[in-house]
Enzyme design. Structure first.
Site, PDB file in Angstrom:
ATOM      1  N   GLY A   9       4.105   1.415  -1.498  1.00 31.39           N
ATOM      2  CA  GLY A   9       5.104   1.504  -2.545  1.00 31.39           C
ATOM      3  C   GLY A   9       5.368   0.178  -3.224  1.00 31.39           C
ATOM      4  O   GLY A   9       4.880  -0.874  -2.801  1.00 31.39           O
ATOM      5  N   GLY A  61       0.794  -1.209   0.000  1.00 34.61           N
ATOM      6  CA  GLY A  61       0.000   0.000   0.000  1.00 34.61           C
ATOM      7  C   GLY A  61       0.833   1.268   0.000  1.00 34.61           C
ATOM      8  O   GLY A  61       0.329   2.346  -0.294  1.00 34.61           O
ATOM      9  N   VAL A  75       8.447  -2.437  -4.802  1.00 31.94           N
ATOM     10  CA  VAL A  75       9.850  -2.783  -4.587  1.00 31.94           C
ATOM     11  C   VAL A  75      10.413  -3.381  -5.872  1.00 31.94           C
ATOM     12  O   VAL A  75       9.819  -4.296  -6.457  1.00 31.94           O
ATOM     13  CB  VAL A  75      10.010  -3.779  -3.428  1.00 31.94           C
ATOM     14  CG1 VAL A  75      11.486  -4.112  -3.224  1.00 31.94           C
ATOM     15  CG2 VAL A  75       9.414  -3.210  -2.141  1.00 31.94           C
ATOM     16  N   ASP A  84       3.489  -2.652  11.657  1.00 28.37           N
ATOM     17  CA  ASP A  84       2.955  -3.444  10.538  1.00 28.37           C
ATOM     18  C   ASP A  84       3.738  -4.747  10.413  1.00 28.37           C
ATOM     19  O   ASP A  84       4.070  -5.192   9.308  1.00 28.37           O
ATOM     20  CB  ASP A  84       3.025  -2.655   9.232  1.00 28.37           C
ATOM     21  CG  ASP A  84       2.135  -3.277   8.136  1.00 28.37           C
ATOM     22  OD1 ASP A  84       1.187  -4.008   8.483  1.00 28.37           O
ATOM     23  OD2 ASP A  84       2.404  -3.046   6.954  1.00 28.37           O
ATOM     24  N   LYS A 128      12.838   0.542  -3.120  1.00 28.94           N
ATOM     25  CA  LYS A 128      11.430   0.777  -2.816  1.00 28.94           C
ATOM     26  C   LYS A 128      11.057   2.213  -3.173  1.00 28.94           C
ATOM     27  O   LYS A 128      11.592   3.174  -2.608  1.00 28.94           O
ATOM     28  CB  LYS A 128      11.134   0.520  -1.344  1.00 28.94           C
ATOM     29  CG  LYS A 128       9.662   0.702  -0.999  1.00 28.94           C
ATOM     30  CD  LYS A 128       9.379   0.317   0.445  1.00 28.94           C
ATOM     31  CE  LYS A 128       7.898   0.458   0.745  1.00 28.94           C
ATOM     32  NZ  LYS A 128       7.568   0.074   2.130  1.00 28.94           N
TER      33      LYS A 128
END
Length: 462
Positions: free
Chosen positions: A34, A32, A36, A160, A49
């Site tokens: 970015g 959500g 990679v 997260d 990223k």
């Protein structure tokens, strides 16, 4: 921002060059916040990223956070190697028209992790990786999270933590990555936010219900990760509906069967002890009351204490040792037991405690054993089994937390080790033996040998 201990300040044109202008075929992950990309820089593979535009992002806050993340140096945290923060004017499409506007590109470059992410190994069933790998991943993730929570003066809360953000190198060493939501806090006090961000299933209830952020946020997420590794997604959803002890027994037994299938000796018993401890810790981590959850420092300490206990158990004298204490049952019992006089548990307040029992078959025949003890207070691993001629085996006994503790450390409990000679054919069917029926029949025929050990409680400082 300049260079900081080898940290590179990348120019955007270089980033665009090594990613083929952010080509889709170089994308190795998306989220959500970015995408990679895999790239190569100075002969090494790196992960690039590119962050999506953040509405209302405070640039000063962004720079301060990057400066702090640069300081993270730990084997279980993905290493930040560079960044790019560059603004420029360019034509962009807006409302189906080209407009000349100023845009800002934010890019962070990390070491590339060949093993991918842990989520590839999380399915409906328990993790398919070998136990030693699983255990190293759990321990490494705990160590990495402990570093984040104790880094310098300001703890870093990940916010997260999930399998997709635990990356694995080529040797399967875990490294915590994607600190895009991380929050630097000046203390360990609870904070509150009005804007909820994170991943469903890994956010604690106090955050979902009230936006509260504390050091117990990541601990909850860690517990969910461990449970999904140990029990699989299906098993994880059953844990809230199953009594804790029953759930721990179920998961431990499942792993025990896997461990027995690949182990040629009794070492699987120590690994079963590790399995049990991991599940116990994970259940405490997902307690709905954050005050009852352990801190990450508590968890690391528990794992270290477990390893110290196992090391002591493993260093106990083997039957072949010249210094082996002469068993009182050496000449009279089918099965010898060490210790010989009493079983001692060292009590600590509000803690479980374990000790080790060694069974020794000095005969040239096969033996079945059955251990009897008060199951409301003690756990035994294993409580039954068979032993080959001239072999030895460890048994782990755990005294469950006693609250309040026994008056004057008194204990009147007794442990009984029953043993009986069996045929080689029967011993080969260890997993199919009905031990209850076997010993019931043997007892009726008066061929069961019994060793009795009184149980003694001692204080920690004795």
């Amino acid at each position: 921002m300049g260079d900081y201990h080898g940290m590179e300040d990348f120019k955007l044109h270089l980033i665009e060059s090594i990613t083929d202008n952010f080509a889709d075929d170089r994308i190795v992950g998306s989220g959500g916040y970015g995408d990679v990309y895999k790239a190569e820089h100075k002969g090494k593979e790196i992960a690039v990223k590119k962050l999506h535009p953040f509405q209302g992002l405070d640039d000063k806050q962004f720079h301060n956070e990057v400066r702090n993340l640069i300081k993270i140096r730990h084997k279980n945290a993905v290493q930040l190697i560079g960044y790019c923060y560059e603004s420029r004017n360019k034509y962009i499409e807006h409302n189906k028209e080209l407009v000349f506007a100023r845009t800002t590109e934010r890019v962070i470059c990390f070491e590339y992790m060949e093993g991918g992410s842990l989520d590839k190994h999380i399915t409906d069933e328990p993790c398919g990786l070998g136990w030693s790998t699983c255990y190293d991943i759990i321990k490494g993730t705990c160590d990495g999270l402990n570093h984040l929570h104790s880094v310098q003066a300001k703890p870093i809360y990940h916010l997260d933590l999930k399998p997709g953000n635990i990356l694995l190198d080529k040797s399967m060493m875990p490294k915590i990555g994607d600190l895009g939501l991380s929050k630097l806090v000046a203390s360990t006090e609870t904070h509150k936010t009005e804007m909820l961000k994170g991943t469903n299933g890994y956010m604690p209830p106090e955050y979902i219900d009230g936006g509260h952020i504390s050091k117990k946020f990541d601990v909850f997420s860690l517990g969910v990760i461990i449970l999904r590794m140990m029990a699989g997604n299906k098993g994880f959803f059953r844990c809230s509906k199953t009594p804790p002890k029953q759930f721990i027994d179920l998961v431990s037994e499942n792993w025990k069967e896997r461990l027995q299938a690949v182990s040629r000796d009794s070492s699987y018993e120590m690994d079963t002890l590790r399995v049990r401890k991991c599940v116990e810790i994970a259940l405490k981590c997902v307690d709905t009351d954050r005050k009852k959850r352990p801190t990450i420092q508590d968890i690391v300490r528990e794992v270290e204490e477990l390893e110290a206990d196992i090391e002591k158990m493993m260093s106990a004298p083997s039957p072949e040792s010249k210094d082996l204490t002469v068993q009182r049952s050496c000449d009279t019992n089918v099965l010898s037991v060490d210790p010989t006089l009493q079983l001692r548990f060292v009590l600590e307040a509000r803690k479980e405690t374990s000790c080790c029992l060694q069974l020794i078959n000095k005969t040239n025949g096969f033996i079945a054993f059955n251990i009897k003890i008060n199951q409301d207070k003690y756990r035994v691993q294993p409580s039954q089994g068979t032993m080959q001629p001239c072999s030895w085996r460890y048994v782990i006994l755990t005294l469950q937390m006693q609250e309040p503790g026994p008056l004057n450390m008194r204990c009147h409990d007794m442990l009984l080790v029953e043993s009986v000679s069996v045929t080689q054919d029967l011993a080969s069917k260890d997993g199919e033996i009905d031990y209850q029926e076997l010993f019931k029949t043997a007892m009726a025929n008066q061929v069961v040998d019994v060793v009795k050990l009184p149980i003694v409680y001692v204080a920690l400082d004795q």
